[in-house]
Design a protein around this motif. Sequence first.
Motif, PDB file in Angstrom:
ATOM      1  N   MET A  29     -11.712   3.868  12.315  1.00 16.93           N
ATOM      2  CA  MET A  29     -12.112   2.906  12.602  1.00 16.93           C
ATOM      3  C   MET A  29     -12.638   3.079  11.037  1.00 16.93           C
ATOM      4  SD  MET A  29     -11.879   0.992  14.628  1.00 16.93           S
ATOM      5  CE  MET A  29     -10.460   1.332  15.072  1.00 16.93           C
ATOM      6  N   PHE A  30     -12.263   4.270  11.194  1.00 15.71           N
ATOM      7  CA  PHE A  30     -13.136   3.608   9.073  1.00 15.71           C
ATOM      8  C   PHE A  30     -11.880   3.244   8.083  1.00 15.71           C
ATOM      9  CE2 PHE A  30     -12.892   6.794   4.754  1.00 15.71           C
ATOM     10  CZ  PHE A  30     -14.252   5.757   4.412  1.00 15.71           C
ATOM     11  N   PHE A  31     -10.717   4.109   8.763  1.00 17.11           N
ATOM     12  CA  PHE A  31      -9.342   3.580   7.847  1.00 17.11           C
ATOM     13  C   PHE A  31      -8.941   1.949   8.006  1.00 17.11           C
ATOM     14  CE2 PHE A  31      -9.411   9.290   7.839  1.00 17.11           C
ATOM     15  CZ  PHE A  31      -8.586   9.101   6.908  1.00 17.11           C
ATOM     16  N   TRP A  32      -9.416   1.494   9.495  1.00 13.45           N
ATOM     17  CA  TRP A  32      -8.751   0.581   9.398  1.00 13.45           C
ATOM     18  C   TRP A  32      -9.790   0.151   8.679  1.00 13.45           C
ATOM     19  CZ3 TRP A  32     -10.748  -2.927  14.303  1.00 13.45           C
ATOM     20  CH2 TRP A  32      -9.489  -3.800  14.031  1.00 13.45           C
ATOM     21  N   LEU A  33     -11.099  -0.293   8.628  1.00 14.06           N
ATOM     22  CA  LEU A  33     -12.043  -0.754   7.664  1.00 14.06           C
ATOM     23  C   LEU A  33     -11.183  -0.655   6.037  1.00 14.06           C
ATOM     24  CD1 LEU A  33     -14.519  -2.769   7.067  1.00 14.06           C
ATOM     25  CD2 LEU A  33     -15.692  -0.064   6.916  1.00 14.06           C
ATOM     26  N   VAL A  34     -11.086   0.560   6.047  1.00 13.07           N
ATOM     27  CA  VAL A  34     -10.740   0.576   4.330  1.00 13.07           C
ATOM     28  C   VAL A  34      -9.205  -0.329   4.398  1.00 13.07           C
ATOM     29  CG1 VAL A  34     -10.037   2.170   2.452  1.00 13.07           C
ATOM     30  CG2 VAL A  34     -11.572   2.437   4.118  1.00 13.07           C
ATOM     31  N   LEU A  35      -7.969   0.292   4.761  1.00 14.37           N
ATOM     32  CA  LEU A  35      -6.808  -0.673   4.703  1.00 14.37           C
ATOM     33  C   LEU A  35      -7.029  -2.054   5.048  1.00 14.37           C
ATOM     34  CD1 LEU A  35      -3.753   0.609   5.100  1.00 14.37           C
ATOM     35  CD2 LEU A  35      -4.264  -0.867   7.615  1.00 14.37           C
ATOM     36  N   GLU A  36      -7.754  -2.676   5.278  1.00 15.03           N
ATOM     37  CA  GLU A  36      -8.405  -3.690   5.686  1.00 15.03           C
ATOM     38  C   GLU A  36      -8.526  -4.250   4.293  1.00 15.03           C
ATOM     39  OE1 GLU A  36      -6.375  -5.906   6.979  1.00 15.03           O
ATOM     40  OE2 GLU A  36      -6.457  -5.358   9.744  1.00 15.03           O
ATOM     41  N   TYR A  37      -9.502  -3.906   3.609  1.00 16.64           N
ATOM     42  CA  TYR A  37     -10.133  -4.122   2.474  1.00 16.64           C
ATOM     43  C   TYR A  37      -9.322  -3.902   1.126  1.00 16.64           C
ATOM     44  CZ  TYR A  37     -13.016  -3.474  -1.750  1.00 16.64           C
ATOM     45  OH  TYR A  37     -13.664  -3.725  -2.820  1.00 16.64           O
TER      46      TYR A  37
ATOM     47  N   LEU B 205       0.578  -1.227   0.336  1.00 16.00           N
ATOM     48  CA  LEU B 205       0.295   0.121   0.310  1.00 16.00           C
ATOM     49  C   LEU B 205       1.068   1.454   0.060  1.00 16.00           C
ATOM     50  CD1 LEU B 205      -3.100  -0.467   2.389  1.00 16.00           C
ATOM     51  CD2 LEU B 205      -2.787  -0.865   0.145  1.00 16.00           C
ATOM     52  N   ARG B 206       2.558   1.240   0.338  1.00 17.87           N
ATOM     53  CA  ARG B 206       2.856   2.311  -0.110  1.00 17.87           C
ATOM     54  C   ARG B 206       2.949   2.935  -0.835  1.00 17.87           C
ATOM     55  NH1 ARG B 206       6.556  -1.936   1.013  1.00 17.87           N
ATOM     56  NH2 ARG B 206       8.302  -1.712  -0.662  1.00 17.87           N
ATOM     57  N   GLN B 207       3.365   2.187  -1.615  1.00 12.31           N
ATOM     58  CA  GLN B 207       3.191   2.698  -3.410  1.00 12.31           C
ATOM     59  C   GLN B 207       2.142   2.820  -3.743  1.00 12.31           C
ATOM     60  OE1 GLN B 207       5.683   2.888  -4.486  1.00 12.31           O
ATOM     61  NE2 GLN B 207       7.417   2.727  -3.098  1.00 12.31           N
ATOM     62  N   SER B 208       0.974   1.735  -3.047  1.00 11.93           N
ATOM     63  CA  SER B 208      -0.283   1.648  -4.745  1.00 11.93           C
ATOM     64  C   SER B 208      -1.244   2.945  -4.361  1.00 11.93           C
ATOM     65  CB  SER B 208      -0.952   0.482  -4.660  1.00 11.93           C
ATOM     66  OG  SER B 208      -1.411  -0.309  -3.410  1.00 11.93           O
ATOM     67  N   ASN B 209      -1.393   3.168  -2.409  1.00 13.19           N
ATOM     68  CA  ASN B 209      -2.258   4.065  -1.971  1.00 13.19           C
ATOM     69  C   ASN B 209      -1.664   4.557  -1.129  1.00 13.19           C
ATOM     70  OD1 ASN B 209      -5.320   2.916  -2.806  1.00 13.19           O
ATOM     71  ND2 ASN B 209      -3.832   0.886  -2.421  1.00 13.19           N
ATOM     72  N   LYS B 210      -1.131   5.753  -1.584  1.00  9.79           N
ATOM     73  CA  LYS B 210       0.001   6.912  -0.999  1.00  9.79           C
ATOM     74  C   LYS B 210      -1.562   7.617   0.257  1.00  9.79           C
ATOM     75  CE  LYS B 210       3.846   6.647  -3.345  1.00  9.79           C
ATOM     76  NZ  LYS B 210       5.085   7.886  -4.041  1.00  9.79           N
ATOM     77  N   LEU B 211      -2.380   7.641  -0.650  1.00 12.73           N
ATOM     78  CA  LEU B 211      -3.517   8.534   0.430  1.00 12.73           C
ATOM     79  C   LEU B 211      -3.746   7.784   1.678  1.00 12.73           C
ATOM     80  CD1 LEU B 211      -4.238  11.698   0.442  1.00 12.73           C
ATOM     81  CD2 LEU B 211      -6.338  10.133  -1.405  1.00 12.73           C
ATOM     82  N   LEU B 212      -4.400   6.622   1.580  1.00 14.57           N
ATOM     83  CA  LEU B 212      -4.550   5.729   2.372  1.00 14.57           C
ATOM     84  C   LEU B 212      -4.056   5.615   3.166  1.00 14.57           C
ATOM     85  CD1 LEU B 212      -7.231   4.007   3.345  1.00 14.57           C
ATOM     86  CD2 LEU B 212      -6.043   2.228   2.311  1.00 14.57           C
ATOM     87  N   VAL B 213      -2.226   5.439   3.438  1.00 11.22           N
ATOM     88  CA  VAL B 213      -1.345   5.006   3.771  1.00 11.22           C
ATOM     89  C   VAL B 213      -1.607   6.645   4.900  1.00 11.22           C
ATOM     90  CG1 VAL B 213       0.796   4.949   4.768  1.00 11.22           C
ATOM     91  CG2 VAL B 213      -0.390   3.413   2.471  1.00 11.22           C
ATOM     92  N   PHE B 214      -1.434   7.860   4.792  1.00 11.47           N
ATOM     93  CA  PHE B 214      -1.487   9.211   4.834  1.00 11.47           C
ATOM     94  C   PHE B 214      -2.766   9.041   5.976  1.00 11.47           C
ATOM     95  CE2 PHE B 214      -2.691  13.804   4.931  1.00 11.47           C
ATOM     96  CZ  PHE B 214      -1.406  13.738   5.737  1.00 11.47           C
ATOM     97  N   PHE B 215      -3.270   8.793   5.637  1.00  9.12           N
ATOM     98  CA  PHE B 215      -4.555   9.105   6.754  1.00  9.12           C
ATOM     99  C   PHE B 215      -4.813   8.544   7.389  1.00  9.12           C
ATOM    100  CE2 PHE B 215      -6.584  11.793   3.121  1.00  9.12           C
ATOM    101  CZ  PHE B 215      -7.203  13.167   3.895  1.00  9.12           C
ATOM    102  N   TRP B 216      -4.277   7.309   7.247  1.00  7.57           N
ATOM    103  CA  TRP B 216      -4.127   6.053   8.565  1.00  7.57           C
ATOM    104  C   TRP B 216      -3.374   6.337   9.186  1.00  7.57           C
ATOM    105  CZ3 TRP B 216      -6.366   2.153  11.210  1.00  7.57           C
ATOM    106  CH2 TRP B 216      -5.163   0.973  11.372  1.00  7.57           C
ATOM    107  N   MET B 217      -1.672   7.147   8.930  1.00  2.00           N
ATOM    108  CA  MET B 217      -0.667   7.161   9.847  1.00  2.00           C
ATOM    109  C   MET B 217      -1.615   8.314  11.280  1.00  2.00           C
ATOM    110  SD  MET B 217       2.530   6.259   7.243  1.00  2.00           S
ATOM    111  CE  MET B 217       3.516   7.465   8.647  1.00  2.00           C
ATOM    112  N   LEU B 218      -1.746   8.950   9.828  1.00  2.00           N
ATOM    113  CA  LEU B 218      -2.449  10.609  11.063  1.00  2.00           C
ATOM    114  C   LEU B 218      -3.567  10.885  11.595  1.00  2.00           C
ATOM    115  CD1 LEU B 218      -2.437  13.866  11.082  1.00  2.00           C
ATOM    116  CD2 LEU B 218      -4.841  14.230   9.029  1.00  2.00           C
TER     117      LEU B 218
END
Length: 935
Positions: A744-752, A592-605
């Motif tokens: 929790m929302f970003f956890w759900l999206v991350l696991e998906y 995900l660090r390459q394919s979904n950078k925006l998701l990773v950023f919001f997850w870390m935030l």
Amino acid sequence: MNWHLIVVGFLVHLVLFYSIFDIYFTSPLVHGMAPQISSLAPPAKRLVLFVADGLRADKFYQVYEDGETKSPYLRNIIQNSGTWGVSHTRVPTESRPGHVALIAGFYEDVSAVAKGWKENPVEFDSVFNQSRFTWSWGSPDILPMFSKGATGNHVFTSMYPAESEDFAGSDLAKLDLWVFDEVQNFIQSARQNQTLLNKLKSDKVVLFLHLLGLDTNGHAHKPYSDEYLENIKVVDSGVEKTVKLLEEFFADGQTAYVFTADHGMTNWGSHGAGHPSETLTPLLSWGAGVNKAQQPNSDDYQDGFQQEWKLSHVKRCDVNQADIAPLMSSLIGIAYPLNSVGILPLDYINNTDQYKAENLLTNALQLVAQYEKKESLMKATTLSVFFTPFKLLKSSRKVDILRQIRTLMSKEDYQASILLTKKLMYHSLEGLNYYQTYDRFFLGTSVVMGYLGWMAYVLQLLLREHTTITIMQKTTFNKFTNSSLTVQKGRRIIFMTIGLVVALLLMLQSSKYMYYVYCLLPVMLWNKATQHYQVIYDVINYLSLNHWYLMLIGYCIIGAVSVEILVLSFFYRELMSVGLLGIGLFPLMTSLRQSNKLLVFFWMLSCGVVAVFPMLPVVERQSNINLVMLAGFLMLLSSVLCVYLRPSQDRTTTLILIIQILIIGVSMVIVYTTSSSLSRKEGTPWYNQVLSWTILFTSLVIPSLTSRLILSRLLHSVLSLVAPFLLLSTAHEGLFCLALCYLMFFWLVLEYKLSNDSPSKLHTMTFDEVRIIEETNPRYLQLADVRRGFFFVFFVLTSFFGTGNIASINSFDPASVYCFLTVFNPFVMGTMLLCKIMIPMMMVTCTFHAIHITQQVPTKSLFLIVLLMSDLMALQFFFMVRDTGSWLEIGTSISHYVIVMCMILFIMLLLVVAKLFTTATFPWIQWLSRKTHIQ
């Protein structure tokens, strides 16, 4: 969902949880002893007991910079005509156990608190019961426990209505003023009632004034507030007027006075644990038979408080709280309460050495009688071959000590007899404790075996049904097939024999019914755990063939460190922040660090934002309505954004969403207006209370009116939970709740996104798919599922500790429930505070439920992983429970075990509730959801 497993697991953990009470909190009461009373004439005919509920020692003795004090009258008594000290209370520092220790002389087990303040779980003797007459005034929560347990009709009570205990009242000191006024009216009526006058003028009379104003002011305004400190002045003035009134009325100089408190209070307005601010209470006694102020000796104990309180020039005499009961008994010449474990504090007694020695011996005989009774009961329930008597107080030794004491007293060597009597008393107390904890090792071993048996069963269930190990190792399995019937038969015979032997031994010893449960539960669990013993060989063979021993060791180390972080977070909340930062970096090790950078950023935030809250102060903080309003505004803004950003839905669902947004807005108005009304000391408006209860109950129903689309149902569920949580917030909890929702929302999206084999788009998946997953052949467990289980447990603990309101069991702020009620009601308030805990946990559980659907993993698999991790924590805390050391250490160790066991039980219940919360719906909504899903 495997309901059978959940029910069995819940019952097993309920037994393991309850075991702590049988091991550490069994009732110390025994019955059938003869009363012990001194033959010498007492110095006082009557005793007046003032109990200032919730009064801290430091606040009472405090002297301000100008040299003034809030209790000038009582301080004058300390310096001139009385004896003072600190009364050391025990855990739990609650009103009921504190008063029982004061008036009955024994430390009530903690389970009695849960059984009610007014009703006695068991009958017990008390100073009031041994008196000729007792009159008491005060709270309806305290007085009935001593009047209902008294024999005969000689304990009289006068109580104000329960509604008077209103935390939002404009003048809470009125509770104390009511008591003082009632005593004055009582004395006036006695002047005109000859029957009452004769009773009052008799001997062995007790007058009890229960003063609740300080406790109520402490809860409502905190112990450092002006209201609390001014209430001390009210109490001081009321005591002065009452003493003058009684001295004028009786005019015989035969009245003794005791002033103390049942417990203290923390700076954040709570009590129940073992913090020094809760366990250090004032004690002051004066009047007939009590020593006047004395000069301290050079070897007297000093801890620095005397200098701070400017009382270094007056001797300080500390006691244990239970010692006050024998003191009162000695002063008026009544029998010592039969179950008292207190030791008469001779430093308070102003009488001859003979009187002190005789009364101390009477006290000792009362303790010896308890010891003998408890020893005989233990002998009756233990086979003679297994019985080990208390060596320091064997029958011959006890008789010898008593003979020596009486010989010394006949020679008028009273000081020597006092020393020997104290030795006998200490031995008796040690013996009482020895027999009180006689079965502790035996029960503890049984419970530990139960834990290990349950975890072994869960582990083999995971390996056998949810991994491919047993399938791949068919040759090993076949090797055992021929002998399996014989082995299984032998195994059953062995465990059946063990069970019969255990049950027979318990029956011969006339053991309690729960002992059968504790001892037979491990037998049943280990029987189930070894039923598929071939799994062990399959695992060993599997590891050997794949050369995974080193990998297994590595995973075990990582798992142990992870669980240990969870355990240490109970002691150091900052570790939660460290763990959240580590979890935030997790996606960097994935694709995900390459394919979904925006998701990773919001997850870390989101992880970083939530990590801030465990580092914020948990307690000792003021309510901040501005933070609650900010949280509400951000919730409204987030909800409005959801309306515009979510996929198009039917009008009904959109309308429900708008209604939920309006409910959040109404909740903000309720919180603000309630805070304003309380600041004006006008109480909570009745319509605010009605709206608050309405919002709470409607929140449970609204999600069932929406579709079963995962994202939609989760959104509506979260909005339903947010509104009541806002009503229960006092500071930054609302902001934490909002940050947790985003996480929790970003956890759900991350696991998906991490799952590459998801057949459906996330926004089209429904909670209906859980049925499909359970009925088809689900995939087997992967290492990623273990990580998901750990995340779940970690997030549950984060939701528990991250609210800034639950560092320990006693750190709740009663202000949290003021939108719902302000009149003291321990059970309703406790239920509301429990809701406050469970709302964030419910959000985490609902998300976890959604994740297991998106990953197509059966609930049972993830449930077993979570259960295994939680049990590893619980077993550690079970070994950490202690009953020695400071009361803070004892209380903390017990609190941690109770918290983690409650968490396990709540997780089981929450998994069930989360399924209902996310899947329950009305039929027409279900039809509409399917129609929308097709479109």
